[in-house]
Write an enzyme that holds these catalytic residues in place. Structure first.
Site, PDB file in Angstrom:
ATOM      1  N   PRO A   1       0.825  -1.217   0.000  1.00 59.79           N
ATOM      2  CA  PRO A   1       0.000   0.000   0.000  1.00 59.79           C
ATOM      3  C   PRO A   1       0.858   1.265   0.000  1.00 59.79           C
ATOM      4  O   PRO A   1       1.941   1.300   0.579  1.00 59.79           O
ATOM      5  CB  PRO A   1      -0.815  -0.111   1.298  1.00 59.79           C
ATOM      6  N   GLY A   2       0.342   2.307  -0.651  1.00 61.72           N
ATOM      7  CA  GLY A   2       0.948   3.622  -0.564  1.00 61.72           C
ATOM      8  C   GLY A   2       2.128   3.885  -1.481  1.00 61.72           C
ATOM      9  O   GLY A   2       2.827   4.886  -1.320  1.00 61.72           O
TER      10      GLY A   2
ATOM     11  N   LYS B   1       0.221   3.174  -6.826  1.00 59.18           N
ATOM     12  CA  LYS B   1      -0.412   2.391  -7.893  1.00 59.18           C
ATOM     13  C   LYS B   1      -1.657   3.101  -8.427  1.00 59.18           C
ATOM     14  O   LYS B   1      -1.811   3.280  -9.641  1.00 59.18           O
ATOM     15  CB  LYS B   1      -0.780   0.996  -7.372  1.00 59.18           C
ATOM     16  N   THR B   2      -2.542   3.506  -7.516  1.00 55.78           N
ATOM     17  CA  THR B   2      -3.800   4.125  -7.941  1.00 55.78           C
ATOM     18  C   THR B   2      -3.570   5.493  -8.564  1.00 55.78           C
ATOM     19  O   THR B   2      -4.141   5.827  -9.614  1.00 55.78           O
ATOM     20  CB  THR B   2      -4.745   4.255  -6.733  1.00 55.78           C
TER      21      THR B   2
ATOM     22  N   SER C   1      13.773 -18.041   4.302  1.00 56.85           N
ATOM     23  CA  SER C   1      15.016 -17.299   4.062  1.00 56.85           C
ATOM     24  C   SER C   1      15.895 -17.163   5.290  1.00 56.85           C
ATOM     25  O   SER C   1      17.024 -16.706   5.186  1.00 56.85           O
ATOM     26  CB  SER C   1      14.686 -15.905   3.509  1.00 56.85           C
TER      27      SER C   1
ATOM     28  N   LYS D   1      16.021  -6.190   1.664  1.00 59.30           N
ATOM     29  CA  LYS D   1      16.834  -6.725   2.749  1.00 59.30           C
ATOM     30  C   LYS D   1      18.185  -6.026   2.832  1.00 59.30           C
ATOM     31  O   LYS D   1      18.664  -5.689   3.919  1.00 59.30           O
ATOM     32  CB  LYS D   1      17.022  -8.231   2.558  1.00 59.30           C
TER      33      LYS D   1
END
Length: 837
Positions: free
Chosen positions: A382-383, A386-387, A717, A760
């Site tokens: 989110p954030g 994309k939109t 991982s 990472k």
């Protein structure tokens, strides 16, 4: 007592009931099918004068568990019994309340309950006027309830007056109340007669009120139907009167609809259906419901953009400038949009004439191919933009923009629409969006496509298969229209947070563009170029009234927010601007000498530094991990990735006297626990090569813990990190504190690739660690890192665990498959490839 005179009544076969309660003095039909219950019934008939102890289960469980039975039940007599292939049907009559003292399985494989009769508690003064009034009220309400449920008045009064004792009356009425099983059990356990009467009266009054409300609703519906019939009759009379008087008819809307439809450039198939519906409209009476349905359908057809298009803005420099103005970074997405515009520009060039006319039949297909638009799927946390990027794409291309939110949509009709046979039917949201845009080639955003649900009304994601398939969407058929509509020119953009939540067939129809979280440097640039100016404007300040230096922005990003996107960062900047706006407003209102007041209140200075940040926003709310200060035995530093970015984590291992058990704590998921067991198995099978005493695995327990125990953790991982911590704890050799690692481990010690390398590595740099161990297969992933990060980090690539341990453990090296420590004779060191037997 009864029990002493008739000992058999003390122990009775148990009849466990589900959702049923038998009251003393009432009869109840019961269907029995469980083996224990059937054996208990046969034992009752054969040995206990057809007496059983009936008691309610606390849970509706198919298995009988004595621990899940209520204590209070009813001693019952089996009056009728009919055996069948699927079980038995019986009618029981309640005799007395009883309390189960114990319950045990007999040799006959049924439960036998030892019970004691429960005595009712009569009122202290049975001649009390209040008690007599309560008794009479219960009798009257019982008769009233019986009549409302359909019993004739004489029968209802006869049944009620046949019972003289108040306690028996309460039990009789309770058996016919429409209440839950738990409420019935509560009444059964109420030994006080007066309390039981009051509870029964309360339930009766509530049930009578519900029946009265239902009767009122039924009357209102009948009245409304009568009003509609009267209205239709009066309208017919009015029409007849107008016809006799020679008044002109109302404006004929059919001609207006025909004129609008003739002005549309409709496909032949659509034109044929529209003409048929228009002819039906002319024949159907205006007042008929079908007339309104047809008229609404034709109006929807008129409002659709069958051939209206926006002219694409094909100037690549201008489109590139608009995309750069609205968003920072996101080069892959911007390149994809510019590539599409470039292809459209090339296709718009005049084509050479064909040598013959054999290709005329392909003109329509070539036109559709030339105008078709891509179908993109923006996926990421989110954030990250994309939109908003979809809206920028529409602005850059000069197209209309339409957005529909699909989060929580569970009905296929939301996509395809309802069929016209349903009352208040509407087109689906795709067709409604095109009506809103007014063109057939808008940028159409399908927001949160990964949060579609499935219900009894169908699967919306399956309905999207036709919408998002370039081979099918040129003939998309909405259920409401029943006509094909061309969606091939629509630029569809879907957004999602979790790619795995999208069904594979739907995912296969879209071109996936992944949005990763912003780095700290990118967030600082976004804040300076986009977020801060926007918040300053919204806060009513001038740009010269507030400035934030780079260190303060860096502190705001790392210590006040923790996210992959920039939404929380913008909220914090908004708080900062509002605080400064208040300071400026208070300073101007309380002092005419601004310079003197600024000297008294340095926080009102327009320049915000790290110190001023804490004064305005309070203490930092995010505390990221930092590298350990010294080497430790059994503590290794790993790397992890979440949707909000990457960070380091510590894996701790210790040994203690025991029997070789491995304990895992820290809310580890199944995959992570399997990685820990694989690491432990590797250490045990290669003990000699790792300088571990094999006897330890039978004499010592190992405890592996990943801190932040309240946070669930999952994924493979951390395999090499857990293996390093285990080997360090068992061999008593310290792990370097200035090195972090990530990678999956196999039982043979192979290091397998993992995901989230960029996040990472950036997380390790934020924590102060610049030396990192990665799987060798992840070397190409370093190309995603910013250049400044590549210059600041030293990366070692490993293919097997021995290479990892040689880097992570102090005074170790890896030569010819052997892990060699300082002072070892290589000739006496067993290769790690040789397992211990």
């Amino acid at each position: 007592m009864d029990q002493a005179q008739n000992p058999r009544r003390d122990s009775l076969p148990l009849l466990a009931l589900r959702q049923l309660v038998v009251f003393p003095g009432t009869s109840l039909p019961i269907a029995a099918g469980r083996p224990e219950t059937l054996r208990a019934i046969e034992a009752s008939v054969a040995q206990h004068d057809s007496h059983v102890f009936a008691v309610l289960q606390r849970e509706d469980d198919p298995e009988i568990d004595p621990g899940k039975l209520y204590t209070m039940g009813t001693i019952c007599r089996i009056d009728q019994l009919q055996r069948g292939l699927g079980g038995s049907q019986l009618v029981v009559t309640g005799l007395r309340r009883a309390i189960a003292l114990r319950c045990a399985m007999t040799s006959g494989d049924y439960y036998l309950a030892t019970v004691a009769e429960a005595e009712e508690v009569a009122p202290a003064n049975s001649d009390d006027l209040a008690y007599e009034a309560l008794h009479r009220e219960v009798r009257e309400r019982s008769s009233e309830l019986g009549q409302k449920t359909g019993l004739p008045r004489e029968i209802a009064e006869k049944v009620v007056h046949a019972v003289d004792e108040p306690g028996r009356l309460a039990d009789l009425v309770a058996g016919y109340l429409d209440i839950s099983a738990d409420e019935r059990q509560t009444l059964l356990e109420t030994l006080g007669i007066e309390d039981r009467l009051r509870t029964v009266l309360h339930h009766m009054q509530r049930q009578i009120s519900v029946l009265d409300a239902q009767e009122d609703i039924k009357s209102q519906v009948q009245e409304e139907l009568g009003d509609r019939q009267r209205e239709m009759y009066l309208r017919e009379q009015l029409k007849a009167i107008q016809k006799e008087l020679g008044d002109p008819d109302e404006t004929d809307e059919t001609d207006e609809l025909r004129e609008k439809l003739e002005g549309l450039d409709l496909p032949q198939e659509v034109r044929k259906e529209v003409e048929r519906e228009l002819s039906r409209l002319e024949r159907v009476p205006r007042e008929a419901m079908e007339s309104q349905v047809i008229r609404t359908f034709l109006e929807n057809v008129i409002e659709l953009p069958w051939n209206e298009r926006s002219e694409d803005r094909l100037e690549l420099p201008l489109a590139s400038k608009i995309l750069e103005e609205d968003h920072y970074g996101l080069g892959e997405v911007k390149d994809r949009i510019l590539e599409f515009l470039a292809v459209r520009q090339m296709r718009e060039r005049p084509q050479p004439a064909a040598a013959d006319e054999s290709n005329d039949t392909h003109d329509v297909t070539e036109e559709q191919t030339r105008r078709s638009s891509p179908i993109l799927l923006f996926t990421g946390p989110p954030g990250v933009g994309k939109t908003s990027l979809a809206k920028s794409i529409a602005r850059a291309m000069g197209r209309k923009y339409v957005r529909i939110a699909l989060g929580g949509v569970r009905d296929e009709a939301d996509i395809r629409g309802h069929r016209r046979t349903y009352v208040a039917a509407l087109p689906g949201r795709i067709i409604q969006g095109l009506k809103q845009a007014g063109t057939k080639n808008p940028v159409f955003l399908l927001d949160e496509v990964d949060k579609l649900g499935v219900s009894m009304q169908g699967d919306p994601s399956s309905a999207l298969l036709e919408v998002l398939d370039p081979a099918q969407n040129h003939t998309f058929t909405d259920h409401y229209l029943g006509l094909p509509f061309d969606l091939s020119e629509v630029f569809f953009v879907a957004t999602a947070n979790f790619l795995e939540n999208i069904p594979a067939p739907l995912r296969d129809r879209m071109e996936i563009v992944e949005f990763s979280g912003y780095t700290e440097g990118e967030k600082i640039e976004i804040a300076r170029q986009y977020l801060l100016p926007r918040q300053i404007e919204q806060g009513g300040l001038r740009p010269d009234e507030i400035t934030v230096d780079d260190e303060a922005l860096r502190d705001l990003v790392s210590r006040y927010t923790r996210e992959a996107g920039v939404r929380q960062l913008e909220r914090e900047l908004g708080r900062l601007v509002r605080k400064m706006a208040r300071r400026h407003a208070e300073t101007g209102a309380t002092s005419a000498d601004a310079d003197a007041d600024s000297a008294d209140h340095p926080s009102t200075d327009s320049q915000i530094t790290t110190g001023g940040l804490r004064e305005l926003l309070g203490r930092p709310r995010v505390h990221p991990e930092h590298a350990a200060k010294e080497d430790q035995i059994g503590v290794a530093t790993g790397l992890y990735y979440t949707p909000v970015g990457g960070d380091i984590m510590f894996v701790e291992a210790t040994k203690m006297p025991g029997k070789g058990h491995l304990s895992l704590t820290g809310q580890l998921g199944d995959v992570m626990q399997e990685s820990a067991r694989a690491a432990h198995a590797y250490a045990r099978s290669h003990a000699h090569g790792l300088r571990i005493d094999p006897e330890l695995f039978g004499e010592a327990d190992v405890h592996l813990h990943v801190p932040a125990g309240a946070i669930p953790k999952e994924g493979p991982s951390a395999g090499i990190t857990m293996a390093t911590a285990l080997v360090s704890a068992l061999s008593q050799r310290p792990v370097r504190h200035d090195i972090a690692m990530t990678g999956e481990i196999t039982l043979n010690g192979k290091v397998l690739p993992i995901g989230g390398v960029k996040e990472k590595v950036l997380g390790a740099l934020r924590a102060g660690i610049s030396t990192i161990i990665l799987p060798a297969a992840n070397e190409p992933d370093l190309e995603d890192l910013p250049s400044e990060a590549l210059e600041a980090v030293t990366v070692h690539f490993a293919e097997e665990l021995g290479e990892v341990l040689a880097l992570a453990l102090r005074d170790a090296s890896f030569e010819d498959g052997r892990l060699i420590f300082k002072g070892d004779d290589p000739a006496n060191v067993r290769p790690l490839g040789e397992q211990y037997h």
